[in-house]
Design an enzyme around this catalytic site. Structure first.
Site, PDB file in Angstrom:
ATOM      1  N   LYS A 203       0.842  -1.199   0.000  1.00 16.84           N
ATOM      2  CA  LYS A 203       0.000   0.000   0.000  1.00 16.84           C
ATOM      3  C   LYS A 203       0.874   1.244   0.000  1.00 16.84           C
ATOM      4  O   LYS A 203       1.663   1.455   0.920  1.00 16.84           O
ATOM      5  CB  LYS A 203      -0.929  -0.025   1.211  1.00 16.84           C
ATOM      6  CG  LYS A 203      -1.864  -1.244   1.214  1.00 16.84           C
ATOM      7  CD  LYS A 203      -2.781  -1.272   2.422  1.00 16.84           C
ATOM      8  CE  LYS A 203      -2.046  -1.480   3.709  1.00 16.84           C
ATOM      9  NZ  LYS A 203      -2.947  -1.752   4.859  1.00 16.84           N
TER      10      LYS A 203
ATOM     11  N   GLY B 124      -8.868   3.231  10.576  1.00 14.18           N
ATOM     12  CA  GLY B 124      -9.417   1.943  10.177  1.00 14.18           C
ATOM     13  C   GLY B 124      -9.237   1.576   8.723  1.00 14.18           C
ATOM     14  O   GLY B 124      -9.728   0.539   8.279  1.00 14.18           O
ATOM     15  N   THR B 125      -8.506   2.386   7.977  1.00 18.67           N
ATOM     16  CA  THR B 125      -8.368   2.141   6.537  1.00 18.67           C
ATOM     17  C   THR B 125      -7.785   0.763   6.233  1.00 18.67           C
ATOM     18  O   THR B 125      -8.291   0.033   5.382  1.00 18.67           O
ATOM     19  CB  THR B 125      -7.469   3.223   5.903  1.00 18.67           C
ATOM     20  OG1 THR B 125      -7.965   4.502   6.253  1.00 18.67           O
ATOM     21  CG2 THR B 125      -7.446   3.096   4.394  1.00 18.67           C
ATOM     22  N   GLY B 126      -6.699   0.395   6.927  1.00 16.43           N
ATOM     23  CA  GLY B 126      -6.040  -0.874   6.641  1.00 16.43           C
ATOM     24  C   GLY B 126      -6.908  -2.078   6.971  1.00 16.43           C
ATOM     25  O   GLY B 126      -6.995  -3.035   6.190  1.00 16.43           O
ATOM     26  N   CYS B 127      -7.564  -2.026   8.145  1.00 14.04           N
ATOM     27  CA  CYS B 127      -8.473  -3.112   8.532  1.00 14.04           C
ATOM     28  C   CYS B 127      -9.588  -3.256   7.504  1.00 14.04           C
ATOM     29  O   CYS B 127      -9.970  -4.362   7.105  1.00 14.04           O
ATOM     30  CB  CYS B 127      -9.116  -2.819   9.886  1.00 14.04           C
ATOM     31  SG  CYS B 127      -7.986  -2.355  11.195  1.00 14.04           S
TER      32      CYS B 127
ATOM     33  N   THR C 263      -9.396   8.997   8.652  1.00  8.48           N
ATOM     34  CA  THR C 263      -9.060   7.763   7.922  1.00  8.48           C
ATOM     35  C   THR C 263      -8.771   6.598   8.858  1.00  8.48           C
ATOM     36  O   THR C 263      -8.144   5.618   8.459  1.00  8.48           O
ATOM     37  CB  THR C 263      -7.824   8.001   7.029  1.00  8.48           C
ATOM     38  OG1 THR C 263      -6.737   8.468   7.862  1.00  8.48           O
ATOM     39  CG2 THR C 263      -8.106   9.024   5.951  1.00  8.48           C
TER      40      THR C 263
END
Length: 270
Positions: A181, A214-217, A212
């Protein structure tokens, strides 16, 4: 692709991760994402955090026997069509989860959570080595950000030209696919998906929104949801990217710090 018929269970996705008391990341984000993407979400809680919009004030991992019991409960009775892992906190938990998932036929998406959005460490140092040697080899897709790439491989990416070398370094640790990412790089956000031979590049517009959390989860859970529906990996990632980009665009303020992405943005509009 699997469609959900009335009276039948939708595709089944299990998240093995930490709880976020603020509701923006972790297990809570995973389950919201799964609902929004048309699958039935189930959870194994590996750790509990005291967390809000300002950061992580503390975390407590669950005993390995509690994590194993949760895994056994879900896998023995309900089964899974895909699994997503997030915050696993410690070496014993990483090793346990890797051992159990190594026996599961369903695709596994590993979000190698190392630090929070606020820079709080969420992984003990000896657990990093366990992720590297035990968990990544059972992953269908691993989704590191640039900080996690460096934590896992020592490769530091400073511009987009370095992303392939980063993906190759992570691929050598054993996952089938790597999604690096690149959202922290300057310019147009671009992610690189790599399986050892083929490269897929995904771009998205950059939204001027600091909310933003929590984007990765959310991205990893959306990929797992799409895999559970039978999508091939490149299509699963493409659709997940589209979903998470919309969620970032609709992120909202919460508390005094960084608010969450809007996991239900696609439901509000339907």
């Amino acid at each position: 692709m699997t469609s959900h018929q009335p009276g039948q269970a939708p595709p089944l996705v299990l998240t093995v991760a930490g709880s976020d008391s603020g509701g923006g990341a972790g297990i809570q984000a995973d389950l919201k994402t799964m609902l929004a993407n048309g699958v039935h979400g189930m959870s194994v809680i590996a750790a509990v955090t005291a967390q809000n919009s300002l950061g992580v004030q503390g975390y407590w991992e669950l005993p390995p026997e509690a994590v194993r019991a949760q895994l056994d409960s879900v896998l023995s009775d309900i089964g899974v069509d895909a699994v997503k892992t997030g915050m696993l906190a410690s070496k014993p938990l990483v090793e346990l989860v890797a051992e159990v998932l190594g026996e599961v036929a369903a695709p596994v998406v590993v979000d190698p959570v190392g630090v929070s959005k606020h820079g709080d460490s969420l992984l003990a140092q000896d657990a990093v080595e366990a992720v590297r040697t035990k968990l990544l080899p059972v992953a269908t897709v691993v989704t590191p950000n640039l900080f996690e790439v460096e934590q896992l491989t020592g490769v530091k990416v400073v511009d987009e030209s370095g992303m392939l070398a980063a993906a190759e370094a992570v691929k050598e640790l054993g996952p089938a696919w790597v999604l690096v990412k690149g959202g922290h790089l300057p310019g147009e956000p671009a992610d690189l998906l790599f399986d050892g031979t083929s490269e897929y590049r995904y771009t998205a517009e950059r939204h001027d929104n600091r909310h933003t959390h929590g984007t990765g989860c959310t991205l990893a859970s959306a990929i797992a949801s799409n895999l559970a529906k039978g999508e091939p990996v490149p299509e699963a990632v493409e659709k997940a990217k589209r979903y998470v980009t919309g969620a970032i665009a609709e992120g909202f303020p919460l508390g005094a710090g960084i608010g969450p992405v809007d996991h239900g943005w696609n439901l509000h509009r339907s």
